[in-house]
Motif scaffolding. Sequence first.
Motif, PDB file in Angstrom:
ATOM      1  N   ALA A 130     -53.197 -25.176 -19.695  1.00 32.21           N
ATOM      2  CA  ALA A 130     -53.640 -25.154 -18.295  1.00 32.21           C
ATOM      3  C   ALA A 130     -52.786 -24.209 -17.457  1.00 32.21           C
ATOM      4  CB  ALA A 130     -53.602 -26.571 -17.710  1.00 32.21           C
ATOM      5  N   LEU A 131     -51.476 -24.259 -17.654  1.00 35.75           N
ATOM      6  CA  LEU A 131     -50.586 -23.374 -16.893  1.00 35.75           C
ATOM      7  C   LEU A 131     -50.776 -21.917 -17.312  1.00 35.75           C
ATOM      8  CD1 LEU A 131     -47.217 -25.397 -16.745  1.00 35.75           C
ATOM      9  CD2 LEU A 131     -49.185 -25.479 -15.206  1.00 35.75           C
ATOM     10  N   ALA A 132     -50.927 -21.691 -18.617  1.00 35.78           N
ATOM     11  CA  ALA A 132     -51.103 -20.320 -19.112  1.00 35.78           C
ATOM     12  C   ALA A 132     -52.393 -19.706 -18.573  1.00 35.78           C
ATOM     13  CB  ALA A 132     -51.109 -20.313 -20.636  1.00 35.78           C
ATOM     14  N   LEU A 133     -53.466 -20.498 -18.505  1.00 34.91           N
ATOM     15  CA  LEU A 133     -54.735 -19.973 -17.999  1.00 34.91           C
ATOM     16  C   LEU A 133     -54.635 -19.619 -16.515  1.00 34.91           C
ATOM     17  CD1 LEU A 133     -57.331 -22.289 -19.794  1.00 34.91           C
ATOM     18  CD2 LEU A 133     -56.803 -19.901 -20.291  1.00 34.91           C
ATOM     19  N   GLN A 134     -53.900 -20.430 -15.750  1.00 36.07           N
ATOM     20  CA  GLN A 134     -53.742 -20.078 -14.341  1.00 36.07           C
ATOM     21  C   GLN A 134     -52.832 -18.866 -14.176  1.00 36.07           C
ATOM     22  OE1 GLN A 134     -51.875 -22.654 -11.082  1.00 36.07           O
ATOM     23  NE2 GLN A 134     -54.066 -22.818 -10.643  1.00 36.07           N
ATOM     24  N   ALA A 189     -51.768 -41.357 -22.725  1.00 38.76           N
ATOM     25  CA  ALA A 189     -50.319 -41.297 -22.526  1.00 38.76           C
ATOM     26  C   ALA A 189     -49.910 -41.574 -21.084  1.00 38.76           C
ATOM     27  CB  ALA A 189     -49.811 -39.915 -22.944  1.00 38.76           C
ATOM     28  N   ASP A 190     -48.617 -41.797 -20.920  1.00 35.69           N
ATOM     29  CA  ASP A 190     -47.983 -41.861 -19.604  1.00 35.69           C
ATOM     30  C   ASP A 190     -48.031 -40.463 -18.990  1.00 35.69           C
ATOM     31  OD1 ASP A 190     -46.325 -42.098 -17.423  1.00 35.69           O
ATOM     32  OD2 ASP A 190     -44.505 -42.515 -18.574  1.00 35.69           O
ATOM     33  N   LEU A 191     -48.621 -40.319 -17.821  1.00 33.78           N
ATOM     34  CA  LEU A 191     -48.828 -38.996 -17.215  1.00 33.78           C
ATOM     35  C   LEU A 191     -47.739 -38.609 -16.213  1.00 33.78           C
ATOM     36  CD1 LEU A 191     -52.702 -38.957 -16.659  1.00 33.78           C
ATOM     37  CD2 LEU A 191     -51.376 -38.187 -18.633  1.00 33.78           C
ATOM     38  N   THR A 192     -46.646 -39.384 -16.173  1.00 34.37           N
ATOM     39  CA  THR A 192     -45.572 -39.048 -15.238  1.00 34.37           C
ATOM     40  C   THR A 192     -44.995 -37.655 -15.503  1.00 34.37           C
ATOM     41  OG1 THR A 192     -45.045 -41.400 -15.176  1.00 34.37           O
ATOM     42  CG2 THR A 192     -43.486 -39.914 -14.142  1.00 34.37           C
ATOM     43  N   PRO A 193     -44.697 -37.283 -16.763  1.00 34.76           N
ATOM     44  CA  PRO A 193     -44.200 -35.916 -16.992  1.00 34.76           C
ATOM     45  C   PRO A 193     -45.195 -34.849 -16.533  1.00 34.76           C
ATOM     46  CG  PRO A 193     -43.807 -37.292 -18.931  1.00 34.76           C
ATOM     47  CD  PRO A 193     -44.708 -38.070 -18.018  1.00 34.76           C
ATOM     48  N   LEU A 194     -46.485 -35.084 -16.781  1.00 31.49           N
ATOM     49  CA  LEU A 194     -47.492 -34.104 -16.366  1.00 31.49           C
ATOM     50  C   LEU A 194     -47.522 -33.970 -14.847  1.00 31.49           C
ATOM     51  CD1 LEU A 194     -51.029 -33.539 -17.689  1.00 31.49           C
ATOM     52  CD2 LEU A 194     -50.790 -34.126 -15.300  1.00 31.49           C
ATOM     53  N   ALA A 195     -47.479 -35.100 -14.135  1.00 31.57           N
ATOM     54  CA  ALA A 195     -47.529 -35.050 -12.667  1.00 31.57           C
ATOM     55  C   ALA A 195     -46.333 -34.286 -12.108  1.00 31.57           C
ATOM     56  CB  ALA A 195     -47.576 -36.471 -12.103  1.00 31.57           C
ATOM     57  N   LEU A 196     -45.152 -34.468 -12.719  1.00 30.68           N
ATOM     58  CA  LEU A 196     -43.973 -33.742 -12.244  1.00 30.68           C
ATOM     59  C   LEU A 196     -44.108 -32.247 -12.539  1.00 30.68           C
ATOM     60  CD1 LEU A 196     -41.200 -33.825 -10.939  1.00 30.68           C
ATOM     61  CD2 LEU A 196     -40.213 -34.268 -13.199  1.00 30.68           C
ATOM     62  N   GLU A 197     -44.626 -31.907 -13.713  1.00 32.58           N
ATOM     63  CA  GLU A 197     -44.806 -30.484 -14.055  1.00 32.58           C
ATOM     64  C   GLU A 197     -45.768 -29.815 -13.080  1.00 32.58           C
ATOM     65  OE1 GLU A 197     -43.037 -28.845 -15.965  1.00 32.58           O
ATOM     66  OE2 GLU A 197     -42.221 -30.213 -17.472  1.00 32.58           O
ATOM     67  N   LEU A 198     -46.862 -30.493 -12.745  1.00 31.16           N
ATOM     68  CA  LEU A 198     -47.833 -29.900 -11.820  1.00 31.16           C
ATOM     69  C   LEU A 198     -47.240 -29.731 -10.429  1.00 31.16           C
ATOM     70  CD1 LEU A 198     -51.291 -31.490 -12.734  1.00 31.16           C
ATOM     71  CD2 LEU A 198     -50.125 -29.519 -13.696  1.00 31.16           C
ATOM     72  N   ALA A 199     -46.441 -30.709  -9.995  1.00 30.96           N
ATOM     73  CA  ALA A 199     -45.786 -30.579  -8.687  1.00 30.96           C
ATOM     74  C   ALA A 199     -44.799 -29.421  -8.689  1.00 30.96           C
ATOM     75  CB  ALA A 199     -45.081 -31.886  -8.332  1.00 30.96           C
ATOM     76  N   PRO A 202     -54.480 -32.104  -9.998  1.00 31.03           N
ATOM     77  CA  PRO A 202     -54.920 -31.538 -11.283  1.00 31.03           C
ATOM     78  C   PRO A 202     -56.173 -30.682 -11.162  1.00 31.03           C
ATOM     79  CG  PRO A 202     -54.396 -33.884 -11.508  1.00 31.03           C
ATOM     80  CD  PRO A 202     -54.389 -33.574 -10.048  1.00 31.03           C
ATOM     81  N   GLU A 203     -56.981 -30.927 -10.112  1.00 31.06           N
ATOM     82  CA  GLU A 203     -58.233 -30.179  -9.972  1.00 31.06           C
ATOM     83  C   GLU A 203     -58.010 -28.679  -9.779  1.00 31.06           C
ATOM     84  OE1 GLU A 203     -57.623 -33.047  -8.445  1.00 31.06           O
ATOM     85  OE2 GLU A 203     -59.066 -34.308  -9.529  1.00 31.06           O
ATOM     86  N   GLU A 204     -56.779 -28.280  -9.444  1.00 26.51           N
ATOM     87  CA  GLU A 204     -56.512 -26.857  -9.232  1.00 26.51           C
ATOM     88  C   GLU A 204     -56.404 -26.086 -10.542  1.00 26.51           C
ATOM     89  OE1 GLU A 204     -53.207 -26.113  -6.679  1.00 26.51           O
ATOM     90  OE2 GLU A 204     -53.841 -27.571  -5.171  1.00 26.51           O
ATOM     91  N   LEU A 205     -56.314 -26.794 -11.670  1.00 30.74           N
ATOM     92  CA  LEU A 205     -56.168 -26.134 -12.968  1.00 30.74           C
ATOM     93  C   LEU A 205     -57.370 -26.450 -13.844  1.00 30.74           C
ATOM     94  CD1 LEU A 205     -53.057 -26.998 -11.979  1.00 30.74           C
ATOM     95  CD2 LEU A 205     -52.510 -25.857 -14.127  1.00 30.74           C
ATOM     96  N   TRP A 226     -58.897 -27.740 -17.374  1.00 26.16           N
ATOM     97  CA  TRP A 226     -58.529 -28.662 -18.441  1.00 26.16           C
ATOM     98  C   TRP A 226     -59.698 -28.842 -19.406  1.00 26.16           C
ATOM     99  CZ3 TRP A 226     -53.514 -30.247 -17.963  1.00 26.16           C
ATOM    100  CH2 TRP A 226     -52.944 -30.224 -16.678  1.00 26.16           C
ATOM    101  N   LEU A 227     -59.371 -29.045 -20.664  1.00 27.00           N
ATOM    102  CA  LEU A 227     -60.403 -29.447 -21.611  1.00 27.00           C
ATOM    103  C   LEU A 227     -60.798 -30.898 -21.326  1.00 27.00           C
ATOM    104  CD1 LEU A 227     -61.923 -28.139 -23.895  1.00 27.00           C
ATOM    105  CD2 LEU A 227     -60.273 -29.089 -25.513  1.00 27.00           C
ATOM    106  N   ASP A 228     -59.803 -31.746 -21.075  1.00 26.83           N
ATOM    107  CA  ASP A 228     -60.028 -33.116 -20.592  1.00 26.83           C
ATOM    108  C   ASP A 228     -59.114 -33.318 -19.399  1.00 26.83           C
ATOM    109  OD1 ASP A 228     -61.791 -34.615 -22.625  1.00 26.83           O
ATOM    110  OD2 ASP A 228     -60.325 -33.614 -23.904  1.00 26.83           O
ATOM    111  N   PRO A 229     -59.652 -33.473 -18.202  1.00 30.59           N
ATOM    112  CA  PRO A 229     -58.786 -33.631 -17.027  1.00 30.59           C
ATOM    113  C   PRO A 229     -58.012 -34.943 -17.090  1.00 30.59           C
ATOM    114  CG  PRO A 229     -61.088 -33.970 -16.453  1.00 30.59           C
ATOM    115  CD  PRO A 229     -61.083 -33.477 -17.855  1.00 30.59           C
ATOM    116  N   PRO A 230     -56.849 -35.002 -16.459  1.00 27.98           N
ATOM    117  CA  PRO A 230     -56.069 -36.242 -16.450  1.00 27.98           C
ATOM    118  C   PRO A 230     -56.864 -37.381 -15.808  1.00 27.98           C
ATOM    119  CG  PRO A 230     -54.761 -34.390 -15.632  1.00 27.98           C
ATOM    120  CD  PRO A 230     -56.174 -33.903 -15.745  1.00 27.98           C
ATOM    121  N   PRO A 231     -56.892 -38.567 -16.421  1.00 30.35           N
ATOM    122  CA  PRO A 231     -57.603 -39.712 -15.817  1.00 30.35           C
ATOM    123  C   PRO A 231     -57.010 -40.063 -14.453  1.00 30.35           C
ATOM    124  CG  PRO A 231     -56.961 -40.185 -18.094  1.00 30.35           C
ATOM    125  CD  PRO A 231     -56.283 -38.914 -17.721  1.00 30.35           C
ATOM    126  N   ALA A 232     -57.870 -40.368 -13.502  1.00 29.82           N
ATOM    127  CA  ALA A 232     -57.436 -40.549 -12.119  1.00 29.82           C
ATOM    128  C   ALA A 232     -56.468 -41.723 -11.956  1.00 29.82           C
ATOM    129  CB  ALA A 232     -58.657 -40.739 -11.219  1.00 29.82           C
TER     130      ALA A 232
END
Length: 844
Positions: free
Chosen positions: A138-142, A357-367, A374-377, A379-385
């Motif tokens: 996701a980051l590489a594509l952006q 999985a626990d999405l805390t690491p993902l949320a910190l990376e996106l911040a 997450p909608e700004e990137l 995803w093949l499967d977007p993070p569950p709300a």
Amino acid sequence: MTRLPIDEVIPDLKTRLESANAAILLAEPGAGKTTRTPLELLQEPWLKGQGIVMLEPRRLAARSAAVYMAQQLGERVGETVGYRIRTESKVSSRTRITVVTEGILTRMLQHDPALVGIGLIIFDEYHERNLHADIGLALALQSQELLRDDLRPLIMSATLNAEPLVELLGGAAVIRSQGRAYPVETRYADAPAGAAPLEQRVTRAVRGALERHEGSLLVFLPGAKEIRRVERSLVPVVPSDVLVAPLYGALPAQQQQRAIAAAPPGKRKVVLATSIAESSLTIEGVTVVIDSGLRRTALFSARTGMSRLVTVRAARDSADQRRGRAGRTAPGVCYRLWSEAEDRLLPERTAPEMLEADLTPLALELAAWGASSPEELAWLDPPPAGPYRQAVRLLQQLGALDGEERITEHGRRMAELGLHPRLAHMLLKAAELGIERLACLLAALLEERDLLRGSAAVREDCDIRNRLSLLMNSEGTLHENGNPDHQVEDRDIQRILTMSRQYERRLGIEQRASSEASVGPGEDKWHLACGILISFAYPDRIAGRRADGRYILRNGRGAAFARKQHLSEASYLAIAEVDDEGTEGRILLAAPVKLADLTKHYSEHIKEERVSEWDEEAGTVRVRLRETLGAIVIKERPVQPVAEDFAQAILHAVTSQGVHILPWNDKARQLQARVLFLRRQNERWPDWSDAALADRAEVWLAPYIANFRKRSDLQTLSLLTILENELGWELRQELNAEAPTHLIVPSGSKILIHYDQGDVPYAAVRLQEVFGMMDTPRIGYGKVALIMHLLSPAGRPVQVTADLRSFWDNTYFEVKKDLKGRYPKHYWPDDPLQATATRRVRPK
């Protein structure tokens, strides 16, 4: 170099990447995609001397791939080809192909979003759908979209549905290689998978396969615990020329290499592996696969906010990958330890880690990346709300995000450490207190599986400080093959100490000579500091002891020890590990924490509240001032009640016990039922269910109880009046029109409509009173036909219908015969639609 199947499609891949900015390479196991593709693309003109980064989902595969590619170039690893994994790095200024794992690609992108000097990112074995691979892509594509249109992602996989990826990558070309797989025979078990303990079934299958087949065996098991059990069961019973070799991620590199290398001359091997051996690796000499059909995964529960390791059935794509391991170098056979009937029920694909999985690491990376959601990137499967919102709330609790969900300076420092946000927060808080060395050791311990692996030891000893003691004072307690009681192994100790020193380097701490010195404070001090450090990592799992010895967590969940132990007497705990099953979790790993530390470090979170409750026995109000940390009551004291306390006590009683304690009568209940009926037709009507009224009691009830001084005052309330006032004049008029209290029938009678029995209201009326009523009355904006309970002159039901017209046409004449016989004096006309309705025996 030896010709490989992948070589047939490399020219096509080169052409595609020269003209496009992405590609997808699907290659069956054994095709050579992992080790041949990067080398073949290295000299392509579009790379212009830039480097290649290849993301591997597993450390063993990353190291092996880098070593093999270096050997193909006649070099040592770290020259043209290098690798960077969690605890190792072998790269140099000459390195152009870097094989990386886990979050290293993410760290590279966060440090330099343009990835200057990198022209190609390869996502190998993408079908495993590792969380870090999804984040990295996701980051590489952006980055490609905004900064580097010449940056090319290449997705490589053995088993993958390519269509969603093609769309995600903007129509990228798909190149397919057939691979070089030998035929594999599949054999199923006669009995279901759970017919006997796993180690018994595996041992029996291994002994049978050794007798029937040549070559080495690869056995797939869910985790290290099962591997150790099977190893203990196998070693005494296999022939002397058979070596039993474990293979899992936590093993030292030397032992991992021993497992994947060819067996010595005249020997055979039985490799006991986790899913680490599913892909990317070729284990020399294997012709037989024995598959338990199980895998270990971490499932995150949005209900509890906790993850737990569970053993689940492997999906079909995983089972097929495992089966293919038997045909990499020669024809083979795969024994599946489940029946053919069970095989038909397997899920088709392994769920992406993103969805479990626990999405805390993902949320910190996106911040840290600067994305507000997450909608700004892409995803093949977007993070569950749900889990993502929970992750954001935890990051705010850790101080990583502010109220607007933007990253704070503290959060940015957490992201730079490359640890789980919980542990990163703990290290930074510890640095402020001067006990960062202890925190590094504790973080390394928490990242690894429990040092005391014996099940009895874990049940009886949940004190994490005892694990720390083993690390800091291991002399005389370790054995080469482990302690028989606690099964503590020297390699586990050394791995944790190595990780601890790595965390110290990330914090910038000067190294000391000995591992003991790196802990920091003395024995007494670190024992006292351990609990508050764990609380920094798990602030939601601070727990207070209840009177019965159980605990209440800050987040409101209950927890308890499976068996009484010295920690059971602690007033407050910081819990590092607790299961999430049922309504009350079982505490697995914790340390005591002092109240003084909690009040010092969580002062901003400790709230003072005034609690007013009715004392039923005394018939009066009891008022207490409470200091709370979430759901934990830290301190409370009684105070004299004032006027407002009486109303608050009543409201508390209503919200906790329910609105049934209020003085309902039939008319009030009917009004409630009428409103709820209309709400089912139109959601603009208020929710007047008992639960909703209890939750909102402070809004609709409070104005009427302001002057109450005792519980008996409640009986003076008129709930009918209160609820009518809540509706207002206009809604009451609409209510009377669309949900009337009565039905006026042709006889002139007003018949009560019942709204409290099921979803459709009904009216019970004597049959003679509805003569001449041609159609069923409709209410609720004309949507609902009223159910008519038609009664005999004695008031007994003779017919229930929601279609009067059909009743008159088809059923009335049969009913009439019966009623005329039983009630001969009453009026039973031949034409009920033209007859006169009556409340009497006969009309006047």
